[in-house]
Design a protein around this motif. Structure first.
Motif, mmCIF file in Angstrom:
data_model
loop_
_atom_site.group_PDB
_atom_site.id
_atom_site.type_symbol
_atom_site.label_atom_id
_atom_site.label_comp_id
_atom_site.label_asym_id
_atom_site.label_seq_id
_atom_site.Cartn_x
_atom_site.Cartn_y
_atom_site.Cartn_z
ATOM 1 N N GLY A 43 84.204 37.167 16.519
ATOM 2 C CA GLY A 43 84.908 36.077 15.850
ATOM 3 C C GLY A 43 84.042 35.420 14.793
ATOM 4 N N GLU A 44 82.865 35.957 14.586
ATOM 5 C CA GLU A 44 81.923 35.401 13.613
ATOM 6 C C GLU A 44 81.789 36.287 12.371
ATOM 7 O OE1 GLU A 44 78.211 34.674 15.711
ATOM 8 O OE2 GLU A 44 79.364 34.381 17.544
ATOM 9 N N GLU A 45 82.583 37.334 12.275
ATOM 10 C CA GLU A 45 82.452 38.296 11.183
ATOM 11 C C GLU A 45 82.723 37.680 9.810
ATOM 12 O OE1 GLU A 45 82.876 40.251 14.940
ATOM 13 O OE2 GLU A 45 84.274 38.885 13.979
ATOM 14 N N GLU A 46 83.593 36.698 9.748
ATOM 15 C CA GLU A 46 83.958 36.079 8.464
ATOM 16 C C GLU A 46 83.149 34.822 8.171
ATOM 17 O OE1 GLU A 46 86.203 37.456 6.291
ATOM 18 O OE2 GLU A 46 86.149 39.127 7.703
ATOM 19 N N GLU A 47 82.021 34.661 8.864
ATOM 20 C CA GLU A 47 81.222 33.442 8.708
ATOM 21 C C GLU A 47 79.766 33.771 8.425
ATOM 22 O OE1 GLU A 47 83.362 30.386 11.741
ATOM 23 O OE2 GLU A 47 82.462 32.170 12.629
ATOM 24 N N ASP A 48 79.102 32.848 7.731
ATOM 25 C CA ASP A 48 77.676 32.960 7.460
ATOM 26 C C ASP A 48 76.942 31.920 8.288
ATOM 27 O OD1 ASP A 48 77.850 34.972 5.477
ATOM 28 O OD2 ASP A 48 78.386 33.462 3.972
ATOM 29 N N VAL A 49 75.797 32.313 8.848
ATOM 30 C CA VAL A 49 74.967 31.363 9.583
ATOM 31 C C VAL A 49 74.196 30.545 8.553
ATOM 32 C CG1 VAL A 49 73.060 31.107 11.212
ATOM 33 C CG2 VAL A 49 74.724 32.945 11.521
ATOM 34 N N ILE A 50 74.399 29.229 8.574
ATOM 35 C CA ILE A 50 73.682 28.382 7.614
ATOM 36 C C ILE A 50 72.599 27.548 8.295
ATOM 37 C CG2 ILE A 50 75.517 28.309 5.893
ATOM 38 C CD1 ILE A 50 76.329 25.584 6.990
ATOM 39 N N PHE A 51 72.619 27.511 9.622
ATOM 40 C CA PHE A 51 71.558 26.835 10.372
ATOM 41 C C PHE A 51 71.501 27.457 11.754
ATOM 42 C CE2 PHE A 51 70.029 23.643 13.365
ATOM 43 C CZ PHE A 51 68.848 23.248 12.761
ATOM 44 N N LYS A 52 70.275 27.637 12.274
ATOM 45 C CA LYS A 52 70.106 28.226 13.597
ATOM 46 C C LYS A 52 68.823 27.684 14.204
ATOM 47 C CE LYS A 52 68.328 32.419 14.596
ATOM 48 N NZ LYS A 52 68.168 33.845 14.646
ATOM 49 N N MET A 53 68.917 27.216 15.452
ATOM 50 C CA MET A 53 67.726 26.742 16.134
ATOM 51 C C MET A 53 67.911 26.849 17.646
ATOM 52 S SD MET A 53 65.644 23.204 15.744
ATOM 53 C CE MET A 53 65.270 23.592 14.063
ATOM 54 N N ARG A 54 66.837 27.213 18.316
ATOM 55 C CA ARG A 54 66.851 27.333 19.774
ATOM 56 C C ARG A 54 66.933 25.938 20.395
ATOM 57 N NH1 ARG A 54 65.703 30.789 23.819
ATOM 58 N NH2 ARG A 54 64.401 30.057 25.522
ATOM 59 N N ARG A 76 74.092 27.208 16.352
ATOM 60 C CA ARG A 76 74.261 27.682 14.977
ATOM 61 C C ARG A 76 75.377 26.928 14.291
ATOM 62 N NH1 ARG A 76 75.429 33.677 15.460
ATOM 63 N NH2 ARG A 76 76.543 32.968 17.293
ATOM 64 N N PHE A 77 75.185 26.701 12.996
ATOM 65 C CA PHE A 77 76.248 26.166 12.153
ATOM 66 C C PHE A 77 76.751 27.347 11.341
ATOM 67 C CE2 PHE A 77 73.823 21.867 11.874
ATOM 68 C CZ PHE A 77 74.068 21.634 13.213
ATOM 69 N N LEU A 78 78.032 27.646 11.473
ATOM 70 C CA LEU A 78 78.636 28.792 10.794
ATOM 71 C C LEU A 78 79.612 28.296 9.737
ATOM 72 C CD1 LEU A 78 79.432 30.885 13.998
ATOM 73 C CD2 LEU A 78 77.486 31.141 12.489
ATOM 74 N N LYS A 79 79.481 28.833 8.530
ATOM 75 C CA LYS A 79 80.365 28.449 7.423
ATOM 76 C C LYS A 79 81.291 29.616 7.123
ATOM 77 C CE LYS A 79 80.328 26.614 2.747
ATOM 78 N NZ LYS A 79 79.491 26.140 1.651
ATOM 79 N N HIS A 80 82.604 29.339 7.141
ATOM 80 C CA HIS A 80 83.595 30.380 6.869
ATOM 81 C C HIS A 80 83.502 30.784 5.399
ATOM 82 C CE1 HIS A 80 87.431 32.491 6.622
ATOM 83 N NE2 HIS A 80 87.313 32.622 7.942
ATOM 84 N N LYS A 81 83.518 32.085 5.131
ATOM 85 C CA LYS A 81 83.345 32.603 3.774
ATOM 86 C C LYS A 81 84.480 32.213 2.838
ATOM 87 C CE LYS A 81 80.568 36.488 5.349
ATOM 88 N NZ LYS A 81 80.515 37.908 5.610
ATOM 89 N N GLU A 82 85.705 32.080 3.346
ATOM 90 C CA GLU A 82 86.845 31.766 2.485
ATOM 91 C C GLU A 82 87.177 30.281 2.462
ATOM 92 O OE1 GLU A 82 90.191 34.255 3.401
ATOM 93 O OE2 GLU A 82 88.954 36.062 3.387
ATOM 94 N N LEU A 89 78.445 26.492 16.903
ATOM 95 C CA LEU A 89 78.613 27.506 17.939
ATOM 96 C C LEU A 89 77.299 27.655 18.683
ATOM 97 C CD1 LEU A 89 80.539 29.705 19.145
ATOM 98 C CD2 LEU A 89 79.355 31.305 17.657
ATOM 99 N N MET A 90 77.374 27.586 19.988
ATOM 100 C CA MET A 90 76.192 27.806 20.811
ATOM 101 C C MET A 90 76.569 28.769 21.919
ATOM 102 S SD MET A 90 74.280 27.156 23.636
ATOM 103 C CE MET A 90 72.688 26.707 24.173
#
Length: 193
Positions: A43-54, A76-82, A89-90
């Motif tokens: 469900g994350e295929e159309e999104e870019d990870v813009i922030f990620k931290m443990r 993670r903060f995911l930004k939809h491409k469209e 999302l964690m």
């Protein structure tokens, strides 16, 4: 007779050595044939990870009035491409089960947790698995995210607030800084051990 029995045994072993492994020609066939590899969708295929931290994530359990651990993994903060919409999302790192899944809305109020400089809380409608039932449904949750150190917590806060304002232009810098801080924290942990 005992000596003779020993002598007979010696004669048996004195003969040409048999290579048991060379003789064995065994062919194992699987009991069941596996289907070809299946592509799974996250469900994350159309999104870019813009922030990620443990982080270690907790949710507040209202009936018992206590914090319950939801798991450790990458928030993670995911930004939809469209659409450009951003969501949080964690997933728990070992099981990959979704522990937090909600839009990063401008009205979310990020607060320091119990005076700690390395944890933040906020209240939000969330669409992740219920820890008791496993059912995915919308539920209002109070979450807490605890980080390895105050520096990581501040990077989370900075990224959270930028995303709320829609300012994601230089988020890759924050993502890289967070990863660098994480690696530095891991090295400190290794030196302690």
């Amino acid at each position: 007779a005992a000596a003779m029995a020993d002598g007979e045994r010696e004669e048996e072993h004195e003969g040409p050595e048999e290579d048991v492994e060379a003789e064995a020609q065994v062919d194992f066939k699987p009991l069941i044939e596996l289907p070809p590899e299946v592509q799974t969708k996250t469900g994350e295929e159309e999104e870019d990870v813009i922030f990620k931290m443990r982080t270690k994530m907790f949710r507040f359990n209202e009936p018992s009035k206590e914090w319950k651990e939801r798991g450790t993994g990458d928030v993670r903060f995911l930004k939809h491409k469209e659409t450009g919409k951003i969501r949080v999302l964690m997933r728990a790192e070992k099981t990959l089960r979704v522990r937090a899944n909600h839009p990063l809305a401008p009205n979310l109020e990020l607060k320091p947790h119990a005076g700690s400089d390395r944890a933040f809380t906020y209240f939000t409608p969330d669409w992740s698995e219920d820890p008791e039932t496993g059912v995915v449904e919308q539920k209002n949750e109070l979450f807490a995210f605890r980080f390895a150190n105050a520096e990581n917590a501040n990077k989370f806060k900075e990224a959270f607030e930028k995303c709320q304002k829609g300012d994601t232009a230089d988020m890759t810098v924050i993502k890289q800084d967070a990863e660098d801080a994480e690696k530095a924290a891991e090295k400190k942990e290794e030196k302690k051990e």
